[in-house]
Design an enzyme around this catalytic site. Structure first.
Site, mmCIF file in Angstrom:
data_model
loop_
_atom_site.group_PDB
_atom_site.id
_atom_site.type_symbol
_atom_site.label_atom_id
_atom_site.label_comp_id
_atom_site.label_asym_id
_atom_site.label_seq_id
_atom_site.Cartn_x
_atom_site.Cartn_y
_atom_site.Cartn_z
ATOM 1 N N LYS A 1 1.190 -1.419 -0.333
ATOM 2 C CA LYS A 1 0.089 0.048 0.014
ATOM 3 C C LYS A 1 0.873 1.187 -0.028
ATOM 4 O O LYS A 1 0.639 2.007 -0.701
ATOM 5 C CB LYS A 1 -1.461 -0.446 1.153
ATOM 6 C CG LYS A 1 -2.110 -0.667 1.007
ATOM 7 C CD LYS A 1 -3.274 -1.166 2.281
ATOM 8 C CE LYS A 1 -4.265 -2.174 2.686
ATOM 9 N NZ LYS A 1 -4.308 -2.669 3.551
ATOM 10 N N GLN B 1 -4.226 -1.784 9.494
ATOM 11 C CA GLN B 1 -4.215 -2.499 9.554
ATOM 12 C C GLN B 1 -4.717 -4.156 10.158
ATOM 13 O O GLN B 1 -4.774 -3.939 11.189
ATOM 14 C CB GLN B 1 -2.585 -2.783 8.897
ATOM 15 C CG GLN B 1 -2.512 -4.682 8.075
ATOM 16 C CD GLN B 1 -3.088 -4.398 7.160
ATOM 17 O OE1 GLN B 1 -3.017 -3.778 6.043
ATOM 18 N NE2 GLN B 1 -3.657 -4.883 6.874
ATOM 19 N N ASP C 1 -11.171 3.014 4.316
ATOM 20 C CA ASP C 1 -11.303 1.885 4.465
ATOM 21 C C ASP C 1 -13.257 2.147 4.523
ATOM 22 O O ASP C 1 -13.390 0.295 4.448
ATOM 23 C CB ASP C 1 -10.889 1.227 5.561
ATOM 24 C CG ASP C 1 -10.168 0.582 5.329
ATOM 25 O OD1 ASP C 1 -9.314 0.480 3.953
ATOM 26 O OD2 ASP C 1 -8.899 0.379 5.915
#
Ligand code: NAD
Length: 286
Positions: A54, A98, A121
């Site tokens: 990422k 994460q 997200d």
């Protein structure tokens, strides 16, 4: 005849080039680069690889990335403190925690603490609610990747019967919600199947578009697919013969009209949509 391959890598390259141009334009106008802060707790090897990928994608496309590493024994309180700092940091536009987090951490409390305008997200309840209501701030990355594959390959969803196998909060539930909304990439008749569904193969065979996100290697076999259907394989399973999806690719490609490979299908586009959301977050905060 073998199915058309829906090449996620090629599509990701196209969309990343578009995003890089928009990022350069934003940076020129606002004098600041969109910045993604990734929070990584512990040293799970897979999570480290995901975060590194990422970050690399950010840097290759003109975005800034920050890595906030915290030790495996981090408490919920310590993590909440870090999220609070990032929420108020004007140089940080997007925050990514994460997953999975270590067992001692209350993941829901942590994800709920991310400011909805920095929630790239789209896990915050406010953002999930907005998606449900058809007025999203952000779309979650993997479902957005799936929708882009369908839109950009001009695979019609309006009026189509789409069967989603899997009901996770990250993939199954949000993609089902998005596909039934009004508008481009939506207007579908959606059926969701899961581990307790009866007659799953029969339901799958009714699909014009079959989306599979369960994490079971080669679960979908050729006889579960309607001839000519589009098959989107979200699964990533590590097996002795390497990475495979939830779909038995070699068998299903003989029946389907179009199919995503694993690797090289949904995966590369998921990170691309994270870049898209970070740019969007920067615009929302500019
Ligand atoms: P999850 O484990 O949270 O959920 C799995 C879902 O599958 C559950 O809803 C369960 O009901 C359903 N399921 C399990 N076994 C089943 C069965 N035998 N029949 C029917 N349904 C069944 O998984 P997730 O986070 O949604 O991930 C699913 C897969 O997608 C995993 O392989 C994951 O690695 C992959 N994934 C890929 C990407 C990507 O970018 N390509 C992103 C997220 C997840």
């Amino acid at each position: 005849m073998a199915a058309t391959l829906l090449d996620g890598k090629a599509l990701a390259d196209t969309i990343r080039a578009e995003i890089a141009t928009q990022v350069a334009d934003f940076t020129h106008r606002c004098g600041v680069k969109p910045c993604l802060a990734a929070v990584l707790v512990g040293d799970d090897p897979a999570s480290q690889v995901y975060v590194r990928n990422k970050q690399k994608a950010c840097e290759q496309n003109g975005l800034v990335s920050q890595l906030h590493r915290m030790e495996a024994a981090t408490s919920t309180g310590q993590l909440l403190e870090r999220i609070d700092q990032l929420n108020t940091d004007r140089n940080v536009h997007g925050i990514l925690v994460q997953l999975p987090l270590p067992k001692q951490v209350d993941s829901n409390r942590v994800l709920d603490a991310v400011h909805p305008k920095k929630d790239v997200d789209a896990f915050h309840p406010a953002n999930v609610g907005r998606i449900m209501q058809g007025r999203p701030l952000f779309l979650p990355c993997t479902p957005h990747a799936i929708q882009q594959i369908l839109l950009r390959h001009q695979i019609p969803t309006a009026g189509a019967h789409i069967v989603v196998i899997g009901r996770s909060d990250i993939v199954g539930k949000p993609i089902a919600t998005m596909l039934m909304q009004k508008g481009p990439g939506g207007d579908a008749t959606v059926t969701v199947c899961h581990s307790r569904s009866r007659n799953l193969p029969e339901i799958a065979r009714l699909a014009d578009i079959l989306i599979v996100a369960i994490g079971r290697a080669n679960f979908v076999t050729g006889d579960m697919v309607k001839p000519g259907a589009t098959v989107i394989d979200v699964g990533i399973n590590r097996t002795e013969s390497g990475l495979v999806g939830d779909v038995d690719f070699n068998a299903v490609r003989q029946v389907a009209g179009a199919i995503t490979p694993v690797p090289g299908g949904v995966g590369p586009l998921t990170i691309t949509m994270l870049l898209h959301n970070t740019l969007l977050a920067a615009r929302l905060q500019a």
